[in-house]
Motif scaffolding. Structure first.
Motif, PDB file in Angstrom:
ATOM      1  N   THR A 251       0.246   7.255  -9.676  1.00  0.00           N
ATOM      2  CA  THR A 251      -0.271   6.214  -8.772  1.00  0.00           C
ATOM      3  C   THR A 251       0.054   6.119  -7.343  1.00  0.00           C
ATOM      4  N   GLU A 252      -0.489   6.380  -6.285  1.00  0.00           N
ATOM      5  CA  GLU A 252      -0.005   6.110  -4.946  1.00  0.00           C
ATOM      6  C   GLU A 252      -0.830   4.732  -4.643  1.00  0.00           C
ATOM      7  N   ILE A 253       0.118   4.052  -3.876  1.00  0.00           N
ATOM      8  CA  ILE A 253      -0.618   2.758  -3.515  1.00  0.00           C
ATOM      9  C   ILE A 253      -0.395   2.833  -2.026  1.00  0.00           C
ATOM     10  N   THR A 254      -1.463   2.717  -1.115  1.00  0.00           N
ATOM     11  CA  THR A 254      -1.518   2.747   0.105  1.00  0.00           C
ATOM     12  C   THR A 254      -1.457   1.516   1.133  1.00  0.00           C
ATOM     13  N   GLN A 255      -0.235   1.127   1.289  1.00  0.00           N
ATOM     14  CA  GLN A 255      -0.280  -0.342   1.651  1.00  0.00           C
ATOM     15  C   GLN A 255      -1.016  -0.868   2.808  1.00  0.00           C
ATOM     16  N   PRO A 256      -1.004  -0.014   3.976  1.00  0.00           N
ATOM     17  CA  PRO A 256      -1.998  -0.410   4.950  1.00  0.00           C
ATOM     18  C   PRO A 256      -3.329  -0.756   4.639  1.00  0.00           C
ATOM     19  N   VAL A 257      -3.787  -0.041   3.791  1.00  0.00           N
ATOM     20  CA  VAL A 257      -5.205  -0.175   3.277  1.00  0.00           C
ATOM     21  C   VAL A 257      -5.224  -1.423   2.320  1.00  0.00           C
ATOM     22  N   LEU A 258      -4.330  -1.487   1.609  1.00  0.00           N
ATOM     23  CA  LEU A 258      -4.321  -2.601   0.567  1.00  0.00           C
ATOM     24  C   LEU A 258      -4.416  -4.077   1.382  1.00  0.00           C
ATOM     25  N   GLN A 259      -3.501  -4.168   2.297  1.00  0.00           N
ATOM     26  CA  GLN A 259      -3.073  -5.336   3.219  1.00  0.00           C
ATOM     27  C   GLN A 259      -4.474  -5.522   3.947  1.00  0.00           C
ATOM     28  N   GLN A 260      -5.427  -4.742   4.150  1.00  0.00           N
ATOM     29  CA  GLN A 260      -6.588  -5.040   4.848  1.00  0.00           C
ATOM     30  C   GLN A 260      -7.990  -5.193   3.642  1.00  0.00           C
ATOM     31  N   VAL A 261      -7.811  -4.816   2.789  1.00  0.00           N
ATOM     32  CA  VAL A 261      -9.133  -5.020   1.658  1.00  0.00           C
ATOM     33  C   VAL A 261      -8.512  -5.799   0.426  1.00  0.00           C
ATOM     34  N   GLY A 262      -7.498  -6.048   0.361  1.00  0.00           N
ATOM     35  CA  GLY A 262      -7.233  -6.649  -1.108  1.00  0.00           C
ATOM     36  C   GLY A 262      -7.209  -5.897  -2.251  1.00  0.00           C
ATOM     37  N   ILE A 263      -6.739  -6.462  -3.558  1.00  0.00           N
ATOM     38  CA  ILE A 263      -6.917  -5.993  -4.734  1.00  0.00           C
ATOM     39  C   ILE A 263      -8.260  -5.673  -5.038  1.00  0.00           C
ATOM     40  N   ALA A 264      -9.211  -6.450  -4.539  1.00  0.00           N
ATOM     41  CA  ALA A 264     -10.562  -6.278  -4.968  1.00  0.00           C
ATOM     42  C   ALA A 264     -11.407  -5.204  -4.234  1.00  0.00           C
ATOM     43  N   GLY A 265     -10.770  -4.756  -3.019  1.00  0.00           N
ATOM     44  CA  GLY A 265     -11.233  -3.742  -2.362  1.00  0.00           C
ATOM     45  C   GLY A 265     -10.990  -2.512  -2.781  1.00  0.00           C
ATOM     46  N   ARG A 266     -11.553  -1.404  -1.915  1.00  0.00           N
ATOM     47  CA  ARG A 266     -11.661   0.036  -2.403  1.00  0.00           C
ATOM     48  C   ARG A 266     -10.396   0.970  -1.560  1.00  0.00           C
ATOM     49  N   GLY A 267     -10.003   2.019  -2.234  1.00  0.00           N
ATOM     50  CA  GLY A 267      -9.513   3.140  -1.323  1.00  0.00           C
ATOM     51  C   GLY A 267      -8.016   2.684  -1.078  1.00  0.00           C
ATOM     52  N   TRP A 268      -7.327   1.392  -1.801  1.00  0.00           N
ATOM     53  CA  TRP A 268      -5.941   1.359  -1.893  1.00  0.00           C
ATOM     54  C   TRP A 268      -5.066   2.006  -2.625  1.00  0.00           C
ATOM     55  N   TRP A 269      -5.583   2.638  -3.730  1.00  0.00           N
ATOM     56  CA  TRP A 269      -4.934   3.496  -4.579  1.00  0.00           C
ATOM     57  C   TRP A 269      -5.526   4.638  -4.800  1.00  0.00           C
ATOM     58  N   ARG A 270      -4.622   5.595  -5.429  1.00  0.00           N
ATOM     59  CA  ARG A 270      -5.420   6.750  -5.929  1.00  0.00           C
ATOM     60  C   ARG A 270      -4.419   7.485  -6.972  1.00  0.00           C
ATOM     61  N   TYR A 271      -4.934   8.276  -7.962  1.00  0.00           N
ATOM     62  CA  TYR A 271      -4.164   9.091  -8.910  1.00  0.00           C
ATOM     63  C   TYR A 271      -3.610  10.116  -8.156  1.00  0.00           C
ATOM     64  N   ARG A 272      -2.387  10.370  -8.468  1.00  0.00           N
ATOM     65  CA  ARG A 272      -1.520  11.624  -8.403  1.00  0.00           C
ATOM     66  C   ARG A 272      -0.618  12.388  -9.298  1.00  0.00           C
ATOM     67  N   ILE A 273      -0.519  13.349  -9.106  1.00  0.00           N
ATOM     68  CA  ILE A 273       0.386  14.223 -10.173  1.00  0.00           C
ATOM     69  C   ILE A 273       1.817  13.558 -10.321  1.00  0.00           C
ATOM     70  N   PRO A 274       2.401  13.768 -11.454  1.00  0.00           N
ATOM     71  CA  PRO A 274       3.749  13.067 -11.562  1.00  0.00           C
ATOM     72  C   PRO A 274       4.730  13.518 -10.614  1.00  0.00           C
ATOM     73  N   GLY A 275       5.403  12.300  -9.671  1.00  0.00           N
ATOM     74  CA  GLY A 275       6.490  12.613  -8.959  1.00  0.00           C
ATOM     75  C   GLY A 275       5.843  12.399  -7.543  1.00  0.00           C
ATOM     76  N   GLN A 276       4.478  12.166  -7.323  1.00  0.00           N
ATOM     77  CA  GLN A 276       3.924  11.965  -5.900  1.00  0.00           C
ATOM     78  C   GLN A 276       3.228  10.725  -5.887  1.00  0.00           C
ATOM     79  N   GLY A 277       3.598   9.653  -6.629  1.00  0.00           N
ATOM     80  CA  GLY A 277       3.264   8.245  -6.480  1.00  0.00           C
ATOM     81  C   GLY A 277       4.487   7.409  -6.550  1.00  0.00           C
ATOM     82  N   ILE A 278       4.187   6.199  -7.511  1.00  0.00           N
ATOM     83  CA  ILE A 278       5.437   5.443  -7.226  1.00  0.00           C
ATOM     84  C   ILE A 278       6.057   4.909  -8.910  1.00  0.00           C
ATOM     85  N   VAL A 279       5.585   5.662  -9.869  1.00  0.00           N
ATOM     86  CA  VAL A 279       5.934   5.432 -11.173  1.00  0.00           C
ATOM     87  C   VAL A 279       7.244   5.820 -11.007  1.00  0.00           C
ATOM     88  N   ASN A 280       8.054   5.154 -11.841  1.00  0.00           N
ATOM     89  CA  ASN A 280       9.504   5.354 -11.852  1.00  0.00           C
ATOM     90  C   ASN A 280       9.886   6.170 -13.230  1.00  0.00           C
TER      91      ASN A 280
END
Length: 341
Positions: A251-280
């Motif tokens: 999962t990729e978190i797009t912080q600039p969008v998150l800071q504008q819409v909050g966790i109840a908003g849309r478009g602040w995260w998207r699914y990615r293939i492994p290695g292209q998000g923030i999962v450790n």
């Protein structure tokens, strides 16, 4: 979770195996197709069981898609239901499915069956759903598999504890005798949705406190914890004895969008293939290796960057989607023993 910063800060994944660097250089166009023939092909006559996780992909059934999985270096497939792959197919059809997998040099690791709402509030629908899922368990057994992925069910408006009790009752009374007879197991994916109430550790624990049998467990997907701001590594340690299958999705978190819409908003995260998000992935896969997990780690490809719209019904994957699967394998295999070549 060791600390908030250690989990949520974006890792410098450009350095890891060149995977993300290759992704960025292609800019989503797949202008230079990645050839499956560049990686070792699985051999039909050499599919030994190992103590290691089985790197797989989640896919609808088709001979072309099973062949691609093998050619791309995967060991297995996790198959979703469809017209030619469901509990109602004949024994002859199952023989053909198994022959197709064998000829491709791939194993069917497990099956997915998310449709039935095991705890539907309507008594008639609930009974029909449970009967349907029992047929899915039987289908799993007929294929020689050991695990069926599903959802935990849902009762809108009911408390978490009452829903946990309802699912536990269904499993203990209806599904456990079938699982024991057929030597199969089942577990739910932690996808947050109304018909899958147990997507958080507290809800999971409430179910497992009522179900002693380890034939009920989790189809653990770290990406869904990330979008809920739950550390998947901590959750994996907590439920180490209940992880029966794994979805490999980031999962990729797009912080600039998150800071504008909050966790109840849309478009602040998207699914990615492994290695292209923030999962450790280093820490998460270490948990799986430490607990001797040897089930399927199945790439669930929901990354639109590496896909073509409206291609799901095609008998084979488009090249851009294949590229995503190949990059995912390259990234994951560096952490898995027995996968180096």
């Amino acid at each position: 979770m060791e600390s908030e910063n250690s989990f949520w800060n974006r890792r410098d994944f450009l350095k890891v195996g060149g995977t993300s660097a290759a992704a960025l250089s292609m800019a989503g166009s797949a202008a230079v197709p990645i050839q499956a023939s560049e990686v070792p092909r699985s051999q039909a006559d050499k599919l030994p069981d190992t103590p290691y996780p089985k790197l797989s992909i989640i896919t609808p059934y088709s001979p072309e898609k099973l062949a691609f999985a093998a050619q791309a270096g995967y060991e297995g497939v996790v198959v979703t239901p469809g017209p030619d792959f469901n509990p109602n197919v004949s024994d002859t059809a199952i023989d053909q499915i198994l022959a197709t997998a064998r000829n491709a040099g791939i194993r069917i690791v497990s099956i997915e069956y998310f449709g039935p709402n095991h705890t539907d509030p309507d008594a008639g629908k609930r009974a029909a759903a449970q009967a349907e899922f029992i047929r899915a368990l039987e289908f799993c057994h007929r294929l020689g598999c050991k695990f069926v992925g599903t959802f935990s069910g849902g009762q809108p408006g009911a408390s978490m504890d009452s829903q946990a009790a309802a699912l536990a009752d269904v499993f203990n009374e209806k599904y456990l005798p079938v699982c024991e007879k057929l030597d199969v197991a089942m577990g739910w994916e932690n996808y947050p949705t109304a018909v899958n109430f147990a997507s958080t550790p507290s809800a999971m624990q409430a179910v497992f406190d009522r179900v002693p049998s380890k034939r009920l467990g989790l189809e653990f997907d770290p990406s869904h914890f990330v979008r809920q701001y739950i550390d998947p590594v901590s959750a994996a340690w907590q439920f180490k004895d209940r992880i029966l299958a794994v979805h490999a999705k980031d999962t990729e978190i797009t912080q600039p969008v998150l800071q504008q819409v909050g966790i109840a908003g849309r478009g602040w995260w998207r699914y990615r293939i492994p290695g292209q998000g923030i999962v450790n992935w280093t820490a998460f896969l270490t948990v799986l290796l430490e607990i001797r997990f040897n089930g399927g780690i199945a790439v669930e490809h929901e990354d639109k960057f590496w896909d073509v719209p409206n291609s799901g019904s095609l008998p084979d994957f488009p090249q851009q989607r294949k590229d995503g699967f190949i990059l995912a394998r390259r990234f994951l295999e560096q952490y898995l023993p027995g996968r180096q070549s």
